[in-house]
Design an enzyme around this catalytic site. Structure first.
Site, mmCIF file in Angstrom:
data_model
loop_
_atom_site.group_PDB
_atom_site.id
_atom_site.type_symbol
_atom_site.label_atom_id
_atom_site.label_comp_id
_atom_site.label_asym_id
_atom_site.label_seq_id
_atom_site.Cartn_x
_atom_site.Cartn_y
_atom_site.Cartn_z
ATOM 1 N N GLU A 1 0.822 -1.199 0.000
ATOM 2 C CA GLU A 1 0.000 0.000 0.000
ATOM 3 C C GLU A 1 0.863 1.258 0.000
ATOM 4 O O GLU A 1 0.570 2.232 -0.713
ATOM 5 C CB GLU A 1 -0.932 0.015 1.223
ATOM 6 C CG GLU A 1 -1.871 -1.170 1.277
ATOM 7 C CD GLU A 1 -1.303 -2.346 2.057
ATOM 8 O OE1 GLU A 1 -2.096 -3.093 2.654
ATOM 9 O OE2 GLU A 1 -0.060 -2.520 2.061
ATOM 10 N N SER B 1 21.717 -39.454 -13.467
ATOM 11 C CA SER B 1 20.462 -38.731 -13.687
ATOM 12 C C SER B 1 20.629 -37.475 -14.541
ATOM 13 O O SER B 1 19.665 -36.724 -14.706
ATOM 14 C CB SER B 1 19.844 -38.334 -12.338
ATOM 15 O OG SER B 1 20.713 -37.497 -11.598
#
Length: 315
Positions: free
Chosen positions: A46, A163
């Site tokens: 704000e 991997s």
């Protein structure tokens, strides 16, 4: 409110220790000002918004803000509820009530007492944008995202543990973007010993957003890495709202078994491995009936030749 929630994503995770909040001021069906929480938590959304608008511009406008404006003053800035009442928009629409005891409805009450119309939506978009903050308040732990990169047959590595790489370049870049949105990243001890992953962000321009590194292990923590011994110890991760887990299979299974995963990210490559290492170990499932109705599809997209899907835990 959905636009304010998207704006809030710019603040994640740089707004820590404060939540990432977005605010939009609308007048005559046109956005006239925007703001989001700034780095380090101040200014709040704000305050950032009202810095950009001229005095009196909020008259006749509606302020949309994803979280209830704070009601407490601090040395770092004013109470946002006071900023809102001073600006005097005609209407304030709030996505979520603030669970912080220092505000917890006081911000809403203060704005309403000033004669400004207030509406609280409790909508999904603002809740999603505040997932980490709300998880810490409600569950006393970070919001946990588990990432799994697999072959079509559910393997995360060859039988010998190799991997690199199952998924393609586009998927790997997307993973780095997700790391940049997290406060901390965690892998299991086996993954650390096998791969010594860097666990950083390597996208140009946002390298400094690399998260804190954690290891699920009973060993001695390596330099620059923190260690937890059990999944439930994530409740002791001070200042961490978003935790990103990259595995391996045992670590992933341990968090799922403890029901500590809020979001699943699957990256599926169009390859078959056969006889490889599975994505998950035992998660304590007694029958298939327990497996159903636990996850909702939240996102699906193509990343090069890979498919990305995200699922949210139903609670």
């Amino acid at each position: 409110m959905a636009a304010a929630a998207r704006l809030a994503s710019r603040a994640r995770p740089l707004s820590r220790p404060n939540p990432a909040v977005g605010a939009i001021l609308v007048k005559d069906r046109r956005v006239i000002a925007r703001g989001h929480t700034q780095e380090g938590g101040r200014p709040h959304a704000e305050a950032a918004l009202f810095e950009t608008h001229e005095s009196g511009m909020a008259a006749g406008a509606t302020l949309y803000v994803t979280l209830e404006p704070c009601a407490h003053r601090s040395q770092r800035g004013p109470a946002c509820a006071d900023l809102v009442t001073s600006a005097r928009p005609d209407r304030v629409v709030i996505g979520q009530r603030d669970p912080d005891a220092r505000t917890a409805g006081d911000g809403i009450e203060r704005i309403g007492q000033a004669g400004i119309k207030v509406e609280v939506l409790g909508d999904a978009a603002s809740a999603r944008s505040l997932a980490g903050y709300l998880a810490c308040a409600e569950h006393g732990r970070p919001y946990v995202t588990l990432k799994l990169a697999t072959s079509l047959d559910g393997c995360i590595a060859l039988g010998d543990g190799s991997s690199r790489w199952i998924t393609g370049e586009a998927s790997r870049a997307h993973v780095h973007s997700q790391r940049a949105r997290a406060d901390a990243i965690l892998v299991g001890g086996g993954t650390w010993r096998a791969d010594r992953p860097q666990l950083d962000v390597r996208l140009p321009g946002i390298e400094r957003r690399s998260p804190r590194r954690f290891l699920l292990s009973r060993g001695v923590p390596p330099d620059g890495v923190s260690v937890i011994n059990r999944p439930d110890q994530i409740s002791g991760m001070d200042g961490i709202q978003y935790l990103y887990i990259e595995g391996g299979g045992k670590a992933a299974a341990s968090f799922i078994a403890e029901d500590l995963v809020d979001e699943l990210h699957f990256y599926r490559a169009p390859i078959l491995i056969g006889g490889g290492r599975p994505a998950l170990g035992d998660i304590g499932l007694a029958d298939l009936g327990q497996a159903h109705g636990r996850w909702n599809l939240a996102d699906r997209r193509q990343l090069g030749s890979d498919e990305f899907t995200a699922y949210l835990r139903k609670r």
